[in-house]
Structures are given as structure tokens and as C-alpha cells.
Design an enzyme around this catalytic site. Structure first.
Site, PDB file in Angstrom:
ATOM      1  N   ARG A  68      -7.936 -64.487  20.016  1.00 54.01           N
ATOM      2  CA  ARG A  68      -7.018 -64.735  18.903  1.00 54.01           C
ATOM      3  C   ARG A  68      -5.896 -63.712  18.988  1.00 54.01           C
ATOM      4  O   ARG A  68      -6.123 -62.540  19.339  1.00 54.01           O
ATOM      5  CB  ARG A  68      -7.734 -64.581  17.550  1.00 54.01           C
ATOM      6  CG  ARG A  68      -8.711 -65.697  17.220  1.00 54.01           C
ATOM      7  CD  ARG A  68      -8.019 -67.030  16.939  1.00 54.01           C
ATOM      8  NE  ARG A  68      -8.953 -68.065  16.505  1.00 54.01           N
ATOM      9  CZ  ARG A  68      -9.515 -68.967  17.304  1.00 54.01           C
ATOM     10  NH1 ARG A  68      -9.237 -68.973  18.599  1.00 54.01           N
ATOM     11  NH2 ARG A  68     -10.324 -69.892  16.819  1.00 54.01           N
ATOM     12  N   HIS A  97      -2.006 -71.828  23.314  1.00 55.94           N
ATOM     13  CA  HIS A  97      -3.384 -71.950  22.780  1.00 55.94           C
ATOM     14  C   HIS A  97      -4.092 -73.175  23.388  1.00 55.94           C
ATOM     15  O   HIS A  97      -4.538 -74.078  22.665  1.00 55.94           O
ATOM     16  CB  HIS A  97      -3.357 -72.047  21.247  1.00 55.94           C
ATOM     17  CG  HIS A  97      -4.674 -71.665  20.620  1.00 55.94           C
ATOM     18  ND1 HIS A  97      -4.775 -70.928  19.469  1.00 55.94           N
ATOM     19  CD2 HIS A  97      -5.954 -71.932  20.991  1.00 55.94           C
ATOM     20  CE1 HIS A  97      -6.058 -70.766  19.153  1.00 55.94           C
ATOM     21  NE2 HIS A  97      -6.792 -71.367  20.079  1.00 55.94           N
TER      22      HIS A  97
HETATM   23  P1  NAP Z   1     -19.611 -65.829  20.543  1.00 57.38           P
HETATM   24  O1  NAP Z   1     -20.629 -66.579  21.326  1.00 57.38           O
HETATM   25  O2  NAP Z   1     -19.849 -65.581  19.101  1.00 57.38           O
HETATM   26  O3  NAP Z   1     -19.370 -64.446  21.299  1.00 57.38           O
HETATM   27  C1  NAP Z   1     -18.696 -63.381  20.699  1.00 57.38           C
HETATM   28  C2  NAP Z   1     -18.942 -62.124  21.504  1.00 57.38           C
HETATM   29  O4  NAP Z   1     -18.160 -61.074  20.930  1.00 57.38           O
HETATM   30  C3  NAP Z   1     -20.401 -61.662  21.482  1.00 57.38           C
HETATM   31  O5  NAP Z   1     -20.749 -61.157  22.733  1.00 57.38           O
HETATM   32  C4  NAP Z   1     -20.388 -60.539  20.453  1.00 57.38           C
HETATM   33  O6  NAP Z   1     -21.388 -59.546  20.670  1.00 57.38           O
HETATM   34  C5  NAP Z   1     -19.021 -59.952  20.691  1.00 57.38           C
HETATM   35  N1  NAP Z   1     -18.545 -59.220  19.520  1.00 57.38           N
HETATM   36  C6  NAP Z   1     -18.174 -59.699  18.327  1.00 57.38           C
HETATM   37  N2  NAP Z   1     -17.801 -58.709  17.504  1.00 57.38           N
HETATM   38  C7  NAP Z   1     -17.951 -57.570  18.206  1.00 57.38           C
HETATM   39  C8  NAP Z   1     -17.748 -56.194  17.918  1.00 57.38           C
HETATM   40  N3  NAP Z   1     -17.288 -55.802  16.707  1.00 57.38           N
HETATM   41  N4  NAP Z   1     -18.012 -55.289  18.874  1.00 57.38           N
HETATM   42  C9  NAP Z   1     -18.485 -55.675  20.077  1.00 57.38           C
HETATM   43  N5  NAP Z   1     -18.701 -56.976  20.430  1.00 57.38           N
HETATM   44  C10 NAP Z   1     -18.437 -57.891  19.490  1.00 57.38           C
HETATM   45  O7  NAP Z   1     -18.200 -66.569  20.630  1.00 57.38           O
HETATM   46  P2  NAP Z   1     -17.645 -67.554  21.767  1.00 57.38           P
HETATM   47  O8  NAP Z   1     -18.114 -68.938  21.519  1.00 57.38           O
HETATM   48  O9  NAP Z   1     -17.910 -66.938  23.091  1.00 57.38           O
HETATM   49  O10 NAP Z   1     -16.083 -67.528  21.416  1.00 57.38           O
HETATM   50  C11 NAP Z   1     -15.367 -66.313  21.414  1.00 57.38           C
HETATM   51  C12 NAP Z   1     -13.997 -66.511  20.800  1.00 57.38           C
HETATM   52  O11 NAP Z   1     -13.156 -67.215  21.705  1.00 57.38           O
HETATM   53  C13 NAP Z   1     -13.948 -67.360  19.538  1.00 57.38           C
HETATM   54  O12 NAP Z   1     -14.310 -66.629  18.393  1.00 57.38           O
HETATM   55  C14 NAP Z   1     -12.510 -67.812  19.500  1.00 57.38           C
HETATM   56  O13 NAP Z   1     -11.735 -66.893  18.762  1.00 57.38           O
HETATM   57  C15 NAP Z   1     -12.079 -67.749  20.963  1.00 57.38           C
HETATM   58  N6  NAP Z   1     -11.761 -69.091  21.498  1.00 57.38           N
HETATM   59  C16 NAP Z   1     -10.494 -69.329  21.883  1.00 57.38           C
HETATM   60  C17 NAP Z   1     -10.166 -70.557  22.415  1.00 57.38           C
HETATM   61  C18 NAP Z   1      -8.761 -70.841  22.904  1.00 57.38           C
HETATM   62  O14 NAP Z   1      -8.437 -71.976  23.229  1.00 57.38           O
HETATM   63  N7  NAP Z   1      -7.914 -69.843  23.031  1.00 57.38           N
HETATM   64  C19 NAP Z   1     -11.145 -71.537  22.547  1.00 57.38           C
HETATM   65  C20 NAP Z   1     -12.434 -71.240  22.155  1.00 57.38           C
HETATM   66  C21 NAP Z   1     -12.743 -70.014  21.621  1.00 57.38           C
HETATM   67  P3  NAP Z   1     -22.950 -59.892  20.498  1.00 57.38           P
HETATM   68  O15 NAP Z   1     -23.272 -60.888  21.590  1.00 57.38           O
HETATM   69  O16 NAP Z   1     -23.646 -58.604  20.722  1.00 57.38           O
HETATM   70  O17 NAP Z   1     -23.101 -60.471  19.136  1.00 57.38           O
HETATM   71  C1  GLV Z   2     -10.273 -72.537  19.550  1.00 62.99           C
HETATM   72  O1  GLV Z   2      -9.439 -71.702  19.532  1.00 62.99           O
HETATM   73  C2  GLV Z   2     -11.612 -72.378  19.078  1.00 62.99           C
HETATM   74  O2  GLV Z   2     -11.916 -71.358  18.444  1.00 62.99           O
HETATM   75  O3  GLV Z   2     -12.433 -73.274  19.332  1.00 62.99           O
END
Ligand code: NAP
Ligand code: GLV
Length: 308
Positions: free
Chosen positions: A223, A271
Site C-alpha cells: 500500500r 495498482h
Molecule cells: P498476510 O498473509 O496477512 O501477510 C502479511 C505479512 O505481514 C505477514 O507475514 C505478517 O507477519 C507481516 N506483518 C504484518 N504486520 C507486521 C508488523 N507490524 N511487523 C512485522 N511483520 C508484519 O497478507 P497477504 O495476503 O500476503 O497480503 C499482503 C498485502 O499485500 C495486503 O495486505 C495488501 O495490502 C497487499 N496487496 C496488494 C495487491 C496489489 O495489487 N498491489 C494485491 C494483493 C495484496 P506474521 O506472518 O508474523 O503475522
Molecule cells: C489489492 O490491493 C488487495 O488488497 O487485494
């Protein structure tokens, strides 16, 4: 069973069509047009505050994406309603494509060769040492772990940083704020895949980015609000960082006057690194609703205290 659907995006009709095919037994009301009967489940993307009043009797709220920061303004009265986000649903594959491209482009110096081509210059460069070209992934969750495996398969040394310690083959795990400094100091490319929360907002700032290896490259696919734009620009312009690939921005669409648009060392995409795929997402949500109805647990339930 009744579903209440809302998306701030323009593809609502395609969602409703896919939901009707995947769950023919349900009736689907769209907000704000149809709120006559109370819904069992809500499916939302960036809902306006007015919609929250309709959600206090649903059994669960499904977020039509991975990041739940679009629900930041959800009232405390709904904190006991399970909030369920998408887990992968076709996004990990897209993230692999996007991040691998950005890393390989930087590692194989395609931008330098593009400049040589513009100058009509035949200028082979010494190959960079891959074993010293370490990629660090901030946020090694459901998407980050797949990206880490793909980069490791290319032969890059890969580190991951998360809140909790991980056991991932070929990836060194760093955990918590106490290990952030050491993690950053090893990175030649920093890939940000953290969710936006109160703790991560602005985490890519002058102090943290200055700890990266000299000439490091930044990729942000999480983000825009995790990054302090002026700090990144200042560090690139001073030569401390070599550039960035940015898919997400504090304001989207990125305003026409923003310096990122025309910076020679910054690549901007709108994005698109991992878009929500409707068919896979509907299949995931439908399967989860069936499990919930059967009293079974589901993945992707947001920890409301952590906001992800
Ligand atoms: P997820 O499975 O919830 O993974 C989040 C990771 O971040 C976990 O490893 C978590 O640690 C770590 N984390 C969170 N807060 C933290 C902190 N304060 N300190 C250290 N580590 C921290 O999420 P995801 O599905 O992989 O998605 C991640 C992000 O990608 C989404 O939230 C979204 O913003 C972004 N995204 C962007 C797009 C795009 O098109 N640009 C698309 C999809 C997603 P733990 O494992 O230890 O809990
Ligand atoms: C896209 O940005 C998502 O969080 O799925």
C-alpha cells in the site's frame, strides 16, 4: 440464504453474475439498491460508512481483496463480526510475475542497457554477483512466501521479515522490530508486501531506507501509505538508493503532478501487481460460506487487534 454485495469498483455486475452461478441457492442484494431483507453474509470492497449500519446482523463480512485497510472506518460495534479476507485466490501467481520481473530487471541491469541502446553504445557490463544480491521481503505472509520461493528458485539469496518467526526453505527469517535493522542492512532489493496497519504506516522512511545496502532498489506492492514519498525521492537523488518500482500510492490514481511519474529511476504501475480474480475469489468465498454454515473454521479471518 441472502448475500449483501457492494464494491467501490466498476465490476459489480460481473461479481453478481459469478456469485449467482457459484451459489444458485442464494439471493443477492446489492447495496444501496436492495436492503429489504437482512443478509446472512456481506461481501464488500471499500464500503462507504453508510453501509456499516446494515452489517450488524450478518454472520460474517467478506473483503473482496487481500488487504482490509479499506475497512479502517468500520465501527467498533462490528468488531465481533468475523471479517474474512481473500487468501491468495490467484494473487500470489501475479505477485510472483510482477516482483520477479522487477528484481530481474534490476539485477540484469536492463535499464542501463536501455540507456546504452538510446545512445547507440555497445557496452557489455560485468555481471553482478548473484550471491551478493540479496532480496529482502517485508511481510512474508500468504503472498510474500510464494514470492520468496520463486526468487529463491532463481538463485537469489532471500530474507523475509515478519512479526512471527517462519520456517521457510531457502529463506532466512527475521522477526519483529528488534531484527528489522539487521534485515534491512542485508538487502540489495527490498520488496514491501506488508499490510497497511497503524504499525506499518510510513515504515519505508528515511531512517529505515537508509539502512539498506548502498544502491539498493525498492519494490512496493503493498500500500502507498507504507512509504514516505519524499524520503524515497531524496535517497534516490542522493545516490543512496538506485531506484524503485511502485505499484501502490498514497493517493490513487497517482496525481498528475507527482514527482514519481517522471523520475528516471522510478517505474510506476497503476495498482495492478495482483488484481482480484473474480472466478477464483467467488469459488473461495462460496467454499468458506459452506464451511461456516457447517460450523467449520475458515482461513483468512482478520485479527481485529492487529488489523490484518
Ligand atoms: P498476510 O498473509 O496477512 O501477510 C502479511 C505479512 O505481514 C505477514 O507475514 C505478517 O507477519 C507481516 N506483518 C504484518 N504486520 C507486521 C508488523 N507490524 N511487523 C512485522 N511483520 C508484519 O497478507 P497477504 O495476503 O500476503 O497480503 C499482503 C498485502 O499485500 C495486503 O495486505 C495488501 O495490502 C497487499 N496487496 C496488494 C495487491 C496489489 O495489487 N498491489 C494485491 C494483493 C495484496 P506474521 O506472518 O508474523 O503475522
Ligand atoms: C489489492 O490491493 C488487495 O488488497 O487485494
Amino acid at each position: 440464504m441472502k448475500l449483501l454485495f457492494y464494491t467501490a469498483a466498476s465490476n459489480g455486475a460481473a461479481w453478481v453474475d459469478a456469485l449467482s452461478r457459484a451459489m444458485p441457492e442464494t439471493s443477492i442484494g446489492t447495496w444501496p439498491d436492495d436492503t429489504t431483507t437482512a443478509a446472512d453474509y456481506a461481501l464488500v470492497w471499500k464500503p462507504p460508512p453508510g453501509l456499516f449500519a446494515k452489517l450488524d446482523s450478518v454472520k460474517a463480512i467478506f473483503n473482496l481483496g487481500a488487504g482490509v485497510d479499506g475497512l479502517e472506518s468500520m465501527p467498533r460495534s462490528l468488531e465481533n463480526v468475523p471479517l474474512i479476507r481473500l487468501v491468495d485466490a490467484g494473487m500470489a501467481e501475479q505477485m510472483v510475475e510482477y516482483v520477479a520481473y522487477a528484481v530481474l530487471r534490476r539485477y540484469r541491469e536492463f535499464d542501463v542497457y536501455a540507456q546504452s541502446q538510446r545512445e547507440g553504445a555497445w557496452q557489455p557490463r560485468r555481471r553482478l554477483d548473484k550471491s551478493g544480491f540479496r532480496v529482502g521481503i517485508l511481510g512474508i505472509g500468504s503472498l510474500g512466501v510464494v514470492v520468496a520461493a520463486a526468487l529463491a528458485a532463481f538463485g537469489f539469496p532471500v530474507d523475509g521479515w515478519s512479526r512471527s518467526r517462519k520456517q521457510i526453505p531457502d529463506v532466512r527469517s527475521f522477526a519483529g522490530t528488534a531484527e528489522l535493522k539487521e534485515f534491512l542492512g542485508r538487502c540489495h532489493v527490498l520488496v514491501c508486501m506488508l499490510p497497511l496497519t497503524a504499525e506499518t504506516r510510513g515504515i519505508l522512511n528515511r531512517a529505515t531506507l537508509s539502512q539498506l545496502s548502498k544502491g539498493a532498489y525498492v519494490v512496493n506492492v503493498s500500500r502507498g501509505a507504507l512509504l514516505v514519498d519524499e524520503d524515497l525521492l531524496a535517497l534516490i537523488d542522493s545516490g543512496a538508493l538506485s531506484g524503485a518500482t511502485l505499484d501502490v500510492f498514497q493517493e490513487e490514481p497517482l496525481p498528475p503532478s507527482h514527482a514519481f511519474w517522471h523520475h528516471p529511476c522510478i517505474t510506476v504501475t497503476p495498482h495492478v501487481s495482483a488484481v482480484t480474480r473474480i472466478e477464483e475469489s467467488v469459488a473461495q468465498i462460496a467454499a468458506k460460506i459452506r464451511r461456516l454454515e457447517a460450523g467449520l473454521p475458515v482461513s483468512g479471518v482478520v485479527d481485529r487487534a492487529r488489523s490484518y
